[in-house]
Scaffold this motif. Structure first.
Motif, PDB file in Angstrom:
ATOM      1  N   ALA A   1       0.841  -1.194   0.000  1.00  0.00           N
ATOM      2  CA  ALA A   1       0.000   0.000   0.000  1.00  0.00           C
ATOM      3  C   ALA A   1       0.880   1.249   0.000  1.00  0.00           C
ATOM      4  O   ALA A   1       2.073   1.193   0.321  1.00  0.00           O
ATOM      5  CB  ALA A   1      -0.917   0.001   1.222  1.00  0.00           C
TER       6      ALA A   1
ATOM      7  N   THR B   1      -6.878  -6.050   6.650  1.00  0.00           N
ATOM      8  CA  THR B   1      -7.118  -4.911   5.764  1.00  0.00           C
ATOM      9  C   THR B   1      -8.368  -5.135   4.920  1.00  0.00           C
ATOM     10  O   THR B   1      -9.180  -4.217   4.741  1.00  0.00           O
ATOM     11  CB  THR B   1      -5.905  -4.677   4.840  1.00  0.00           C
ATOM     12  OG1 THR B   1      -4.726  -4.516   5.645  1.00  0.00           O
ATOM     13  CG2 THR B   1      -6.097  -3.433   3.990  1.00  0.00           C
TER      14      THR B   1
ATOM     15  N   ILE C   1     -11.724  -2.713   5.074  1.00  0.00           N
ATOM     16  CA  ILE C   1     -12.258  -2.029   3.894  1.00  0.00           C
ATOM     17  C   ILE C   1     -13.695  -2.459   3.618  1.00  0.00           C
ATOM     18  O   ILE C   1     -14.550  -1.649   3.253  1.00  0.00           O
ATOM     19  CB  ILE C   1     -11.347  -2.282   2.675  1.00  0.00           C
ATOM     20  CG1 ILE C   1     -10.006  -1.553   2.886  1.00  0.00           C
ATOM     21  CG2 ILE C   1     -12.006  -1.828   1.379  1.00  0.00           C
ATOM     22  CD1 ILE C   1      -8.990  -1.820   1.808  1.00  0.00           C
TER      23      ILE C   1
ATOM     24  N   ASN D   1     -15.359   4.452   1.318  1.00  0.00           N
ATOM     25  CA  ASN D   1     -14.445   5.451   1.883  1.00  0.00           C
ATOM     26  C   ASN D   1     -13.983   5.011   3.271  1.00  0.00           C
ATOM     27  O   ASN D   1     -14.111   5.748   4.252  1.00  0.00           O
ATOM     28  CB  ASN D   1     -15.144   6.808   1.961  1.00  0.00           C
ATOM     29  CG  ASN D   1     -15.594   7.311   0.602  1.00  0.00           C
ATOM     30  OD1 ASN D   1     -14.778   7.567  -0.277  1.00  0.00           O
ATOM     31  ND2 ASN D   1     -16.897   7.442   0.417  1.00  0.00           N
TER      32      ASN D   1
ATOM     33  N   THR E   1      -9.161   5.526   2.422  1.00  0.00           N
ATOM     34  CA  THR E   1      -9.029   4.682   1.233  1.00  0.00           C
ATOM     35  C   THR E   1      -9.440   5.455  -0.016  1.00  0.00           C
ATOM     36  O   THR E   1     -10.520   6.045  -0.062  1.00  0.00           O
ATOM     37  CB  THR E   1      -9.930   3.432   1.353  1.00  0.00           C
ATOM     38  OG1 THR E   1      -9.633   2.776   2.578  1.00  0.00           O
ATOM     39  CG2 THR E   1      -9.689   2.483   0.202  1.00  0.00           C
ATOM     40  N   LYS E   2      -8.589   5.463  -1.041  1.00  0.00           N
ATOM     41  CA  LYS E   2      -8.915   6.160  -2.286  1.00  0.00           C
ATOM     42  C   LYS E   2      -9.001   5.218  -3.484  1.00  0.00           C
ATOM     43  O   LYS E   2      -9.812   5.393  -4.379  1.00  0.00           O
ATOM     44  CB  LYS E   2      -7.863   7.245  -2.582  1.00  0.00           C
ATOM     45  CG  LYS E   2      -7.885   8.392  -1.617  1.00  0.00           C
ATOM     46  CD  LYS E   2      -9.270   9.046  -1.509  1.00  0.00           C
ATOM     47  CE  LYS E   2      -9.662   9.810  -2.758  1.00  0.00           C
ATOM     48  NZ  LYS E   2     -10.967  10.505  -2.596  1.00  0.00           N
TER      49      LYS E   2
ATOM     50  N   VAL F   1      -8.613   0.895  -4.518  1.00  0.00           N
ATOM     51  CA  VAL F   1      -8.365  -0.479  -4.103  1.00  0.00           C
ATOM     52  C   VAL F   1      -8.300  -1.374  -5.331  1.00  0.00           C
ATOM     53  O   VAL F   1      -9.222  -1.369  -6.153  1.00  0.00           O
ATOM     54  CB  VAL F   1      -9.483  -0.994  -3.159  1.00  0.00           C
ATOM     55  CG1 VAL F   1      -9.212  -2.438  -2.751  1.00  0.00           C
ATOM     56  CG2 VAL F   1      -9.594  -0.101  -1.925  1.00  0.00           C
TER      57      VAL F   1
ATOM     58  N   VAL G   1      -3.441  -1.063  -2.314  1.00  0.00           N
ATOM     59  CA  VAL G   1      -4.335  -0.035  -1.800  1.00  0.00           C
ATOM     60  C   VAL G   1      -3.617   1.313  -1.786  1.00  0.00           C
ATOM     61  O   VAL G   1      -2.468   1.403  -1.357  1.00  0.00           O
ATOM     62  CB  VAL G   1      -4.829  -0.363  -0.373  1.00  0.00           C
ATOM     63  CG1 VAL G   1      -5.854   0.683   0.082  1.00  0.00           C
ATOM     64  CG2 VAL G   1      -5.438  -1.754  -0.306  1.00  0.00           C
ATOM     65  N   ASP G   2      -4.313   2.339  -2.287  1.00  0.00           N
ATOM     66  CA  ASP G   2      -3.830   3.714  -2.199  1.00  0.00           C
ATOM     67  C   ASP G   2      -4.623   4.434  -1.120  1.00  0.00           C
ATOM     68  O   ASP G   2      -5.858   4.353  -1.086  1.00  0.00           O
ATOM     69  CB  ASP G   2      -4.012   4.454  -3.522  1.00  0.00           C
ATOM     70  CG  ASP G   2      -3.000   4.024  -4.575  1.00  0.00           C
ATOM     71  OD1 ASP G   2      -2.091   3.248  -4.238  1.00  0.00           O
ATOM     72  OD2 ASP G   2      -3.124   4.455  -5.730  1.00  0.00           O
ATOM     73  N   PHE G   3      -3.918   5.145  -0.231  1.00  0.00           N
ATOM     74  CA  PHE G   3      -4.569   5.919   0.825  1.00  0.00           C
ATOM     75  C   PHE G   3      -4.199   7.390   0.705  1.00  0.00           C
ATOM     76  O   PHE G   3      -3.161   7.738   0.152  1.00  0.00           O
ATOM     77  CB  PHE G   3      -4.104   5.443   2.220  1.00  0.00           C
ATOM     78  CG  PHE G   3      -4.535   4.047   2.580  1.00  0.00           C
ATOM     79  CD1 PHE G   3      -5.795   3.795   3.086  1.00  0.00           C
ATOM     80  CD2 PHE G   3      -3.643   2.979   2.442  1.00  0.00           C
ATOM     81  CE1 PHE G   3      -6.179   2.505   3.443  1.00  0.00           C
ATOM     82  CE2 PHE G   3      -4.019   1.693   2.798  1.00  0.00           C
ATOM     83  CZ  PHE G   3      -5.296   1.449   3.295  1.00  0.00           C
TER      84      PHE G   3
END
Length: 221
Positions: A30, A49, A53, A59, A75-76, A78, A90-92
């Motif tokens: 991530a 994780t 999610i 979100n 969370t932006k 997945v 995962v991008d946060f």
């Protein structure tokens, strides 16, 4: 919105090979972005994780413990394996308590419209500005008993306290129309075929069909 706590490990290995090794250990690569800082690359426990999610929705807000320090992460994006349905990446976005963030929130329909109507969801999400720790998981639209011709616009939807609508208030979210009969649908199809120059071919019975028809006629005597 509840916050899930997860212990994250910083990582220095990158690339497809490193990502595969991480996933083989049931972990997830991530990245955290935001607040003008350099991206933070971490490894997260796969199962925890995934559950966080799923519980948090589109979100999900996680509280990541990175090298002993706590960091809120929204969370932006997945990435999920299409076959195994496991997390790939995962991008946060780094957020702070009290900070306002822009999010797309899913629309959820409640109840059933009046009989012989068709409910069309024109917008599956609306965009809101909300405090990072109070992001609604969904916006509910009650269509109970709605008659044909009823329209639900973004500006008419009930929003949680502290949320501000960013989507155009005139955006059509849900449209309730009159349900078409089978005869009307067939007529529309024939009209469309005629406009396209499509002619239906007359069906010529095969020898087997003709023999079966004669047999049926004989049995009925």
């Amino acid at each position: 919105m509840s916050t899930e706590k997860i212990v994250a490990e910083t990582r220095t290995e990158f690339g497809k090979g490193a990502a595969r090794r991480i996933r083989r250990e049931d972990k997830v690569p991530a990245v955290l972005y935001g607040h003008g800082n350099d991206p933070i690359h971490v490894t997260l426990p796969g199962h925890d994780t995934m559950m966080a999610i799923k519980h948090g929705g589109a979100n999900a807000l996680l509280e990541l413990e990175i090298e002993g320090k706590s960091q809120l992460a929204l969370t932006k994006q997945v990435q999920v394996d299409p076959v195994r349905r496991t997390l790939e990446h995962v991008d946060f976005v780094v957020v702070k308590r009290g900070e306002k963030v822009t999010v797309d929130v899913p629309i959820v329909l409640l109840g059933e419209a009046a009989k012989e109507t068709l409910v069309v969801t024109d917008a599956t999400t609306i965009q809101l500005e909300a405090e990072a720790t109070h992001i609604p998981e969904s916006i509910e639209v009650d269509i109970t008993g709605a008659e044909a011709g009823t329209q639900f616009l973004a500006g008419s939807l009930p929003l949680p306290s502290g949320s501000t609508l960013l989507t155009d208030p005139e955006t059509l979210v849900v449209n309730v129309t009159q349900q078409q009969s089978a005869e009307a649908l067939e007529a529309e199809l024939e009209e469309a075929e005629a406009d396209a120059g499509i002619e239906k071919e007359e069906h010529t019975p095969t020898e087997e069909e003709a023999a079966a028809a004669e047999s049926d006629g004989g049995d009925s005597e």
